[in-house]
Every structure is written in structure tokens, then in C-alpha cells.
Design an enzyme around this catalytic site. Structure first.
Site, PDB file in Angstrom:
ATOM      1  N   CYS A   1      -0.671   4.496  15.344  1.00  0.00           N
ATOM      2  CA  CYS A   1      -1.652   5.521  15.698  1.00  0.00           C
ATOM      3  C   CYS A   1      -0.968   6.678  16.427  1.00  0.00           C
ATOM      4  O   CYS A   1      -0.329   6.451  17.461  1.00  0.00           O
ATOM      5  CB  CYS A   1      -2.685   4.849  16.600  1.00  0.00           C
TER       6      CYS A   1
ATOM      7  N   HIS B   1     -14.817   1.671  -2.001  1.00  0.00           N
ATOM      8  CA  HIS B   1     -13.805   0.687  -1.572  1.00  0.00           C
ATOM      9  C   HIS B   1     -12.722   1.357  -0.734  1.00  0.00           C
ATOM     10  O   HIS B   1     -11.623   0.837  -0.605  1.00  0.00           O
ATOM     11  CB  HIS B   1     -13.184  -0.038  -2.783  1.00  0.00           C
TER      12      HIS B   1
ATOM     13  N   CYS C   1      -7.022   2.748  13.009  1.00  0.00           N
ATOM     14  CA  CYS C   1      -6.226   2.124  14.078  1.00  0.00           C
ATOM     15  C   CYS C   1      -6.917   0.848  14.549  1.00  0.00           C
ATOM     16  O   CYS C   1      -8.110   0.864  14.891  1.00  0.00           O
ATOM     17  CB  CYS C   1      -6.092   3.095  15.263  1.00  0.00           C
TER      18      CYS C   1
ATOM     19  N   CYS D   1      -7.785   1.603  18.613  1.00  0.00           N
ATOM     20  CA  CYS D   1      -8.822   2.578  19.066  1.00  0.00           C
ATOM     21  C   CYS D   1      -9.791   2.944  17.947  1.00  0.00           C
ATOM     22  O   CYS D   1     -10.663   3.782  18.134  1.00  0.00           O
ATOM     23  CB  CYS D   1      -8.133   3.842  19.607  1.00  0.00           C
TER      24      CYS D   1
ATOM     25  N   ASN E   1     -12.421   3.160  -6.866  1.00  0.00           N
ATOM     26  CA  ASN E   1     -10.991   3.465  -6.799  1.00  0.00           C
ATOM     27  C   ASN E   1     -10.677   4.142  -5.472  1.00  0.00           C
ATOM     28  O   ASN E   1     -11.504   4.874  -4.939  1.00  0.00           O
ATOM     29  CB  ASN E   1     -10.576   4.388  -7.955  1.00  0.00           C
TER      30      ASN E   1
ATOM     31  N   ASN F   1     -16.396   1.671 -21.492  1.00  0.00           N
ATOM     32  CA  ASN F   1     -15.327   0.763 -21.079  1.00  0.00           C
ATOM     33  C   ASN F   1     -14.397   0.473 -22.246  1.00  0.00           C
ATOM     34  O   ASN F   1     -14.818   0.505 -23.400  1.00  0.00           O
ATOM     35  CB  ASN F   1     -15.930  -0.547 -20.539  1.00  0.00           C
TER      36      ASN F   1
ATOM     37  N   ASP G   1      -7.789   5.939  -5.173  1.00  0.00           N
ATOM     38  CA  ASP G   1      -6.636   6.795  -5.498  1.00  0.00           C
ATOM     39  C   ASP G   1      -6.873   8.279  -5.223  1.00  0.00           C
ATOM     40  O   ASP G   1      -5.939   9.084  -5.343  1.00  0.00           O
ATOM     41  CB  ASP G   1      -6.238   6.593  -6.969  1.00  0.00           C
TER      42      ASP G   1
ATOM     43  N   CYS H   1      -3.148   6.263  20.450  1.00  0.00           N
ATOM     44  CA  CYS H   1      -2.824   5.129  21.330  1.00  0.00           C
ATOM     45  C   CYS H   1      -1.589   4.345  20.911  1.00  0.00           C
ATOM     46  O   CYS H   1      -1.177   3.414  21.583  1.00  0.00           O
ATOM     47  CB  CYS H   1      -4.039   4.189  21.380  1.00  0.00           C
TER      48      CYS H   1
ATOM     49  N   TYR I   1       0.826  -1.210   0.000  1.00  0.00           N
ATOM     50  CA  TYR I   1       0.000   0.000   0.000  1.00  0.00           C
ATOM     51  C   TYR I   1       0.855   1.252   0.000  1.00  0.00           C
ATOM     52  O   TYR I   1       0.441   2.289  -0.508  1.00  0.00           O
ATOM     53  CB  TYR I   1      -1.005   0.004   1.170  1.00  0.00           C
TER      54      TYR I   1
HETATM   55  C1  BV8 Z   1     -18.974  -7.637   0.310  1.00  0.00           C
HETATM   56  C2  BV8 Z   1      -9.649  -3.079  -2.331  1.00  0.00           C
HETATM   57  C3  BV8 Z   1     -20.743  -8.082   1.833  1.00  0.00           C
HETATM   58  C4  BV8 Z   1      -8.278  -3.351  -1.950  1.00  0.00           C
HETATM   59  C5  BV8 Z   1     -11.091  -4.530  -3.589  1.00  0.00           C
HETATM   60  C6  BV8 Z   1     -16.794 -14.582  -0.423  1.00  0.00           C
HETATM   61  C7  BV8 Z   1     -16.660 -13.935   0.799  1.00  0.00           C
HETATM   62  C8  BV8 Z   1     -17.010 -12.597   0.963  1.00  0.00           C
HETATM   63  C9  BV8 Z   1     -17.467 -11.882  -0.111  1.00  0.00           C
HETATM   64  C10 BV8 Z   1     -17.544 -12.531  -1.324  1.00  0.00           C
HETATM   65  C11 BV8 Z   1     -17.239 -13.871  -1.490  1.00  0.00           C
HETATM   66  N1  BV8 Z   1     -17.462 -14.219  -2.793  1.00  0.00           N
HETATM   67  C12 BV8 Z   1     -17.899 -13.114  -3.457  1.00  0.00           C
HETATM   68  C13 BV8 Z   1     -17.951 -12.115  -2.577  1.00  0.00           C
HETATM   69  C14 BV8 Z   1     -18.301 -10.769  -2.836  1.00  0.00           C
HETATM   70  C15 BV8 Z   1     -16.983 -10.059  -3.146  1.00  0.00           C
HETATM   71  C16 BV8 Z   1     -16.814 -10.161  -4.645  1.00  0.00           C
HETATM   72  O1  BV8 Z   1     -17.500  -9.493  -5.371  1.00  0.00           O
HETATM   73  N2  BV8 Z   1     -15.899 -11.028  -5.103  1.00  0.00           N
HETATM   74  C17 BV8 Z   1     -15.766 -11.178  -6.544  1.00  0.00           C
HETATM   75  C18 BV8 Z   1     -14.312 -11.115  -6.943  1.00  0.00           C
HETATM   76  C19 BV8 Z   1     -16.449 -12.485  -6.946  1.00  0.00           C
HETATM   77  N3  BV8 Z   1     -17.145  -8.686  -2.723  1.00  0.00           N
HETATM   78  C20 BV8 Z   1     -16.766  -8.331  -1.490  1.00  0.00           C
HETATM   79  O2  BV8 Z   1     -16.185  -9.036  -0.715  1.00  0.00           O
HETATM   80  C21 BV8 Z   1     -17.172  -6.916  -1.111  1.00  0.00           C
HETATM   81  N4  BV8 Z   1     -17.832  -6.942   0.155  1.00  0.00           N
HETATM   82  O3  BV8 Z   1     -19.502  -8.317  -0.537  1.00  0.00           O
HETATM   83  O4  BV8 Z   1     -19.456  -7.506   1.599  1.00  0.00           O
HETATM   84  C22 BV8 Z   1     -21.758  -7.012   1.716  1.00  0.00           C
HETATM   85  C23 BV8 Z   1     -22.279  -6.673   0.463  1.00  0.00           C
HETATM   86  C24 BV8 Z   1     -23.244  -5.687   0.379  1.00  0.00           C
HETATM   87  C25 BV8 Z   1     -23.675  -5.019   1.526  1.00  0.00           C
HETATM   88  C26 BV8 Z   1     -23.120  -5.353   2.750  1.00  0.00           C
HETATM   89  C27 BV8 Z   1     -22.154  -6.351   2.852  1.00  0.00           C
HETATM   90  C28 BV8 Z   1     -15.944  -6.022  -1.004  1.00  0.00           C
HETATM   91  C29 BV8 Z   1     -15.420  -5.734  -2.396  1.00  0.00           C
HETATM   92  C30 BV8 Z   1     -14.240  -4.777  -2.326  1.00  0.00           C
HETATM   93  C31 BV8 Z   1     -12.977  -5.568  -2.507  1.00  0.00           C
HETATM   94  N5  BV8 Z   1     -11.850  -4.672  -2.555  1.00  0.00           N
HETATM   95  N6  BV8 Z   1      -9.974  -3.853  -3.525  1.00  0.00           N
HETATM   96  C32 BV8 Z   1      -7.325  -3.200  -3.065  1.00  0.00           C
HETATM   97  O5  BV8 Z   1      -7.743  -3.270  -4.234  1.00  0.00           O
HETATM   98  O6  BV8 Z   1      -6.139  -3.016  -2.757  1.00  0.00           O
HETATM   99  S1  BV8 Z   1     -11.485  -5.232  -5.061  1.00  0.00           S
HETATM  100  C33 BV8 Z   1     -10.818  -4.430  -6.414  1.00  0.00           C
HETATM  101  O7  BV8 Z   1     -11.752  -4.722  -7.495  1.00  0.00           O
HETATM  102  C34 BV8 Z   1     -10.719  -2.914  -6.402  1.00  0.00           C
HETATM  103  O8  BV8 Z   1     -11.359  -2.309  -5.311  1.00  0.00           O
HETATM  104  C35 BV8 Z   1     -11.437  -2.515  -7.669  1.00  0.00           C
HETATM  105  O9  BV8 Z   1     -11.976  -1.267  -7.564  1.00  0.00           O
HETATM  106  C36 BV8 Z   1     -12.479  -3.550  -7.747  1.00  0.00           C
HETATM  107  C37 BV8 Z   1     -13.169  -3.686  -9.074  1.00  0.00           C
HETATM  108  O10 BV8 Z   1     -12.187  -3.827 -10.087  1.00  0.00           O
HETATM  109  P1  BV8 Z   1     -12.247  -2.785 -11.323  1.00  0.00           P
HETATM  110  O11 BV8 Z   1     -12.208  -1.424 -10.758  1.00  0.00           O
HETATM  111  O12 BV8 Z   1     -13.382  -3.142 -12.192  1.00  0.00           O
HETATM  112  O13 BV8 Z   1     -10.860  -3.056 -12.027  1.00  0.00           O
HETATM  113  P2  BV8 Z   1     -10.561  -4.179 -13.114  1.00  0.00           P
HETATM  114  O14 BV8 Z   1      -9.079  -4.164 -13.332  1.00  0.00           O
HETATM  115  O15 BV8 Z   1     -11.239  -5.455 -12.714  1.00  0.00           O
HETATM  116  O16 BV8 Z   1     -11.295  -3.671 -14.442  1.00  0.00           O
HETATM  117  C38 BV8 Z   1     -10.862  -2.471 -15.047  1.00  0.00           C
HETATM  118  C39 BV8 Z   1     -11.748  -2.289 -16.251  1.00  0.00           C
HETATM  119  O17 BV8 Z   1     -11.394  -1.043 -16.860  1.00  0.00           O
HETATM  120  C40 BV8 Z   1     -11.567  -3.356 -17.322  1.00  0.00           C
HETATM  121  O18 BV8 Z   1     -12.844  -3.758 -17.787  1.00  0.00           O
HETATM  122  C41 BV8 Z   1     -10.783  -2.635 -18.438  1.00  0.00           C
HETATM  123  O19 BV8 Z   1     -11.180  -3.081 -19.715  1.00  0.00           O
HETATM  124  C42 BV8 Z   1     -11.251  -1.229 -18.232  1.00  0.00           C
HETATM  125  N7  BV8 Z   1     -10.306  -0.207 -18.671  1.00  0.00           N
HETATM  126  C43 BV8 Z   1      -8.953  -0.234 -18.640  1.00  0.00           C
HETATM  127  N8  BV8 Z   1      -8.470   0.943 -19.123  1.00  0.00           N
HETATM  128  C44 BV8 Z   1      -9.553   1.708 -19.451  1.00  0.00           C
HETATM  129  C45 BV8 Z   1     -10.719   0.976 -19.167  1.00  0.00           C
HETATM  130  N9  BV8 Z   1     -11.960   1.457 -19.403  1.00  0.00           N
HETATM  131  C46 BV8 Z   1     -12.054   2.696 -19.937  1.00  0.00           C
HETATM  132  N10 BV8 Z   1     -10.983   3.460 -20.221  1.00  0.00           N
HETATM  133  C47 BV8 Z   1      -9.723   3.009 -20.004  1.00  0.00           C
HETATM  134  N11 BV8 Z   1      -8.666   3.794 -20.300  1.00  0.00           N
HETATM  135 ZN    ZN Z   2      -5.272   4.181  18.111  1.00  0.00          ZN
END
Ligand code: BV8
Ligand code: ZN
Length: 297
Positions: free
Chosen positions: A195, A148, A156, A159, A116, A270, A118, A209, A69
Site C-alpha cells: 500500500c 468479478h 490493501c 487499510c 472479465n 457463444n 481485463d 499504510c 496475477y
Molecule cells: C458467490 C476471478 C455468494 C478470479 C472467478 C461454495 C462456496 C462459495 C460459493 C460457491 C460454492 N459453490 C458454488 C458457489 C458459487 C460459486 C460458483 O458459481 N462456483 C461454480 C464454479 C460452481 N460462485 C462464487 O463463489 C461467486 N460468489 O457466489 O458469492 C453470493 C452470491 C450472490 C450474491 C451475494 C453473494 C464468485 C464467483 C467469481 C469467481 N471468480 N474468477 C480469476 O479468475 O482469476 S471465476 C472465473 O469464472 C472468471 O471470473 C470467469 O469470468 C468466470 C466465468 O467463466 P467464463 O467467463 O464463462 O469462462 P469459461 O472459460 O468458463 O467459458 C468461456 C466460454 O466462452 C466457453 O463457453 C467458450 O466456448 C466460449 N468462447 C471461447 N471463445 C469464444 C467463446 N465464445 C464466443 N466467442 C469466442 N471467440
Molecule cells: Zn493500506
């Protein structure tokens, strides 16, 4: 019926929309030099998402995850918003809204949900300080949900204090870590971000803390930010614009289906085909930093 790629038909639908939501993914920031996750040279190709995007991974290897990170944060700090960020940010300008979206209900700003972390979409808004008052910028920033999380927030573990900072490195031990050498050092846990900051000495004047910090990004299995507000907004949305996401990660990937089921329209911008895009009303394939400004002119 397959999606239309008629730009004028999209502009007409946009002009007739009362409530608009925009959902963005890594493709929005690709032109700013931020690597995507699943593309050909995507992040998850080189790094395992199991380690770098789950709470278990952080518990197992906080040193490795913080190094990952750190260099991601550095990349985001040195990146600049691109034309696609700016096109979306321009909705904060009243004259742009009245030209492009004259039917907006009470001139309500589109809700902008970005996957994102960023910070570039917020920076694109801050760049409008010559056209907007601080109150207008504040209002527009409140309509951005970093669902996200953010690379510039930490939590932390002890705390639960959430700190927002662009400082880098967050601990001296992370200085000099790059994508190339990340993971080579095994940084002792007490030298990882704490922290109260690196000069934390006991309970310093901020009352911090000294606990271990984690990046305030939403990992797999964790609840995304803003879900309540997003769910409420999707109830009223008549147009969802999806920009630069593979639409593979839920719950964000499910927004389009929700809108369609309620009779709303979905437009996808996209670089390539993405999950479920054949159900969209509009599909514009190409780099969003080129297509989006053209669509919104
Ligand atoms: C949730 C953060 C419940 C850190 C990320 C088992 C256990 C628990 C959950 C699950 C499980 N099985 C499935 C799930 C759900 C899970 C999920 O969806 N898994 C998938 C993979 C099957 N989701 C979760 O766990 C989420 N939480 O479900 O909690 C809940 C739900 C609802 C309400 C309450 C509770 C949490 C999801 C967040 C995960 N964190 N990252 C880090 O990344 O360091 S995931 C990661 O993927 C990033 O955050 C990113 O933002 C996200 C999506 O990816 P994209 O942004 O789409 O990026 P990608 O590279 O895939 O695609 C880029 C696209 O851009 C491509 O199509 C490309 O063609 C296009 N592109 C490229 N250049 C351009 C372009 N388009 C236009 N112009 C360009 N120039
Ligand atoms: Zn703390």
C-alpha cells in the site's frame, strides 16, 4: 421449443426491447488473446482455481498468486479490444442506439455486466473519444459492471484502500515474471505489492499504510461487484444477451433463468453449447468477434 438462430428475428426482438442487459465472459476476450478458463487450453486446466481464485489460496501463497496475477495483468495490458468489444461499446453512440434499439426506455443505455477483469470493454469505450463527448463516455462507463473485479485495481488488506492503476510491475520483485516462470521465485511478502507503492517509506505523503495488497478480483466465495444494481436492472430487463461464457459460475449464470421467469427473452452468442442454452430464445453458435458485429449491423 428450441432456440432460434434467425438473425432477423433477433434484430426485431432487439429493436422492440425497452431494457437490455448484456452479460459477458472470457469468450468475449478470447480473440484478444486472453485465455479462457474452461476451454480446451483453458486456464483452469493448467492452474488450480483453488489456489489462484480463492482468498484461502492467496493467504496460503501470496507470492504465487501475485506472480499469476502479474503475468495476467501484463497480458491484459498488451491485449487490444476486439470486434466484439467494439460492437458492444458502439451502443454508447446515440445514433447506433436509435438504429438498433429504438424502443429503449428513456434511451437508457444497456447495462453491461462483464465477468472479465481485463479492462478491455472499458478500453473499447475510451476508443470512441472521436465520436462521443467525455460526458457520454463517462455515462457509458458507468453502465459497465466488472462483476468479478478488475486486474487493474488492488485492495490493501490493512487499510482497505482501493487503488486503480495500470502501473506494472506493482513491485520490482514481480518484474520479469511470465506464464512460463511464474511460481519459480518465492518472493518474500515484504517485496510483494504494498500500500503506497514500492517506494513506500513509513506513512508517506499519501498516508498509505504499507500493508500487503491483493488483486481486487472477486474470488470464489466472495460477493460479486454490483449485485444490487444488477438485481434491480434484471427486474425490468426484457432482453438479456449472453456472450462468451460457459454459464457455470453463479450468480451470473443464473441471470438467464431470472429473465426467462419474468417473461423476458434470452439470446446466447457463444463459440460452443453452454450450460442451459437450450432454454434460450436465440442461440448463435460461433466466435462472437464475428457473430456479434453481424447480428448488430
Ligand atoms: C458467490 C476471478 C455468494 C478470479 C472467478 C461454495 C462456496 C462459495 C460459493 C460457491 C460454492 N459453490 C458454488 C458457489 C458459487 C460459486 C460458483 O458459481 N462456483 C461454480 C464454479 C460452481 N460462485 C462464487 O463463489 C461467486 N460468489 O457466489 O458469492 C453470493 C452470491 C450472490 C450474491 C451475494 C453473494 C464468485 C464467483 C467469481 C469467481 N471468480 N474468477 C480469476 O479468475 O482469476 S471465476 C472465473 O469464472 C472468471 O471470473 C470467469 O469470468 C468466470 C466465468 O467463466 P467464463 O467467463 O464463462 O469462462 P469459461 O472459460 O468458463 O467459458 C468461456 C466460454 O466462452 C466457453 O463457453 C467458450 O466456448 C466460449 N468462447 C471461447 N471463445 C469464444 C467463446 N465464445 C464466443 N466467442 C469466442 N471467440
Ligand atoms: Zn493500506
Amino acid at each position: 421449443m428450441s432456440p432460434s438462430s434467425d438473425a432477423q428475428a433477433f434484430r426485431d426482438a432487439f429493436a422492440n426491447s425497452k431494457r437490455v442487459v448484456i452479460l459477458a465472459g472470457a469468450g468475449l476476450s478470447a480473440a484478444s488473446g486472453i485465455p479462457t478458463f474452461r476451454g480446451p487450453n483453458g486456464l483452469w486446466k493448467t492452474k488450480s482455481s483453488k489456489l489462484f481464485a480463492t482468498p484461502e489460496g492467496f493467504k496460503e501463497d501470496p507470492s504465487g498468486v501475485w506472480q499469476f496475477y502479474h503475468y495476467k495483468r501484463e497480458g491484459c495490458l498488451s491485449a487490444q479490444p476486439n470486434a466484439a468489444h467494439r460492437a458492444i461499446a458502439s451502443f454508447a453512440v446515440p445514433a447506433v442506439r436509435s438504429r438498433l434499439m429504438p424502443s429503449l426506455q428513456e434511451d437508457k443505455l444497456p447495462l453491461f455486466v462483464t465477468q472479465n477483469f481485463d479492462g478491455l470493454s472499458l478500453r473499447a469505450l475510451d476508443e470512441l473519444s472521436d465520436q462521443l463527448t467525455p460526458a457520454e463516455i463517462k455515462l457509458a462507463r458507468e453502465r459497465v459492471i466488472e462483476t468479478h473485479g478488475s486486474a487493474f485495481k488492488t485492495i490493501c488488506l490493512q487499510c482497505k484502500h482501493i487503488n486503480h492503476t495500470f502501473d506494472s510491475p506493482l513491485s520490482p520483485a514481480l518484474a520479469g515474471i511470465t506464464e512460463q516462470n511464474a511460481g519459480e521465485r518465492d518472493i518474500p511478502i515484504d517485496q510483494l505489492p504494498r500500500c503506497g507503492g514500492p517506494d513506500w517509506k513509513g506513512s508517506n505523503r499519501w498516508g498509505r499504510c504499507g500493508g500487503l495488497l491483493r488483486p481486487a478480483v472477486v474470488w470464489f466465495g466472495e460477493v460479486p461487484e454490483g449485485m444490487g444494481e444488477i438485481a434491480k436492472e434484471l427486474n425490468w430487463t426484457d432482453l438479456l444477451i449472453v456472450v462468451g461464457t460457459s454459464s457455470l459460475v453463479h450468480p451470473a449464470a443464473g441471470f438467464a433463468k431470472t429473465i426467462k421467469s419474468r417473461g423476458g427473452k434470452v439470446a446466447i452468442v457463444n463459440l460452443e453449447r453452454s450450460e442451459g442454452d437450450s432454454d434460450a430464445d436465440f442461440l448463435f453458435i460461433g466466435p462472437c468477434e464475428e457473430t456479434l458485429p453481424l447480428l448488430l449491423k
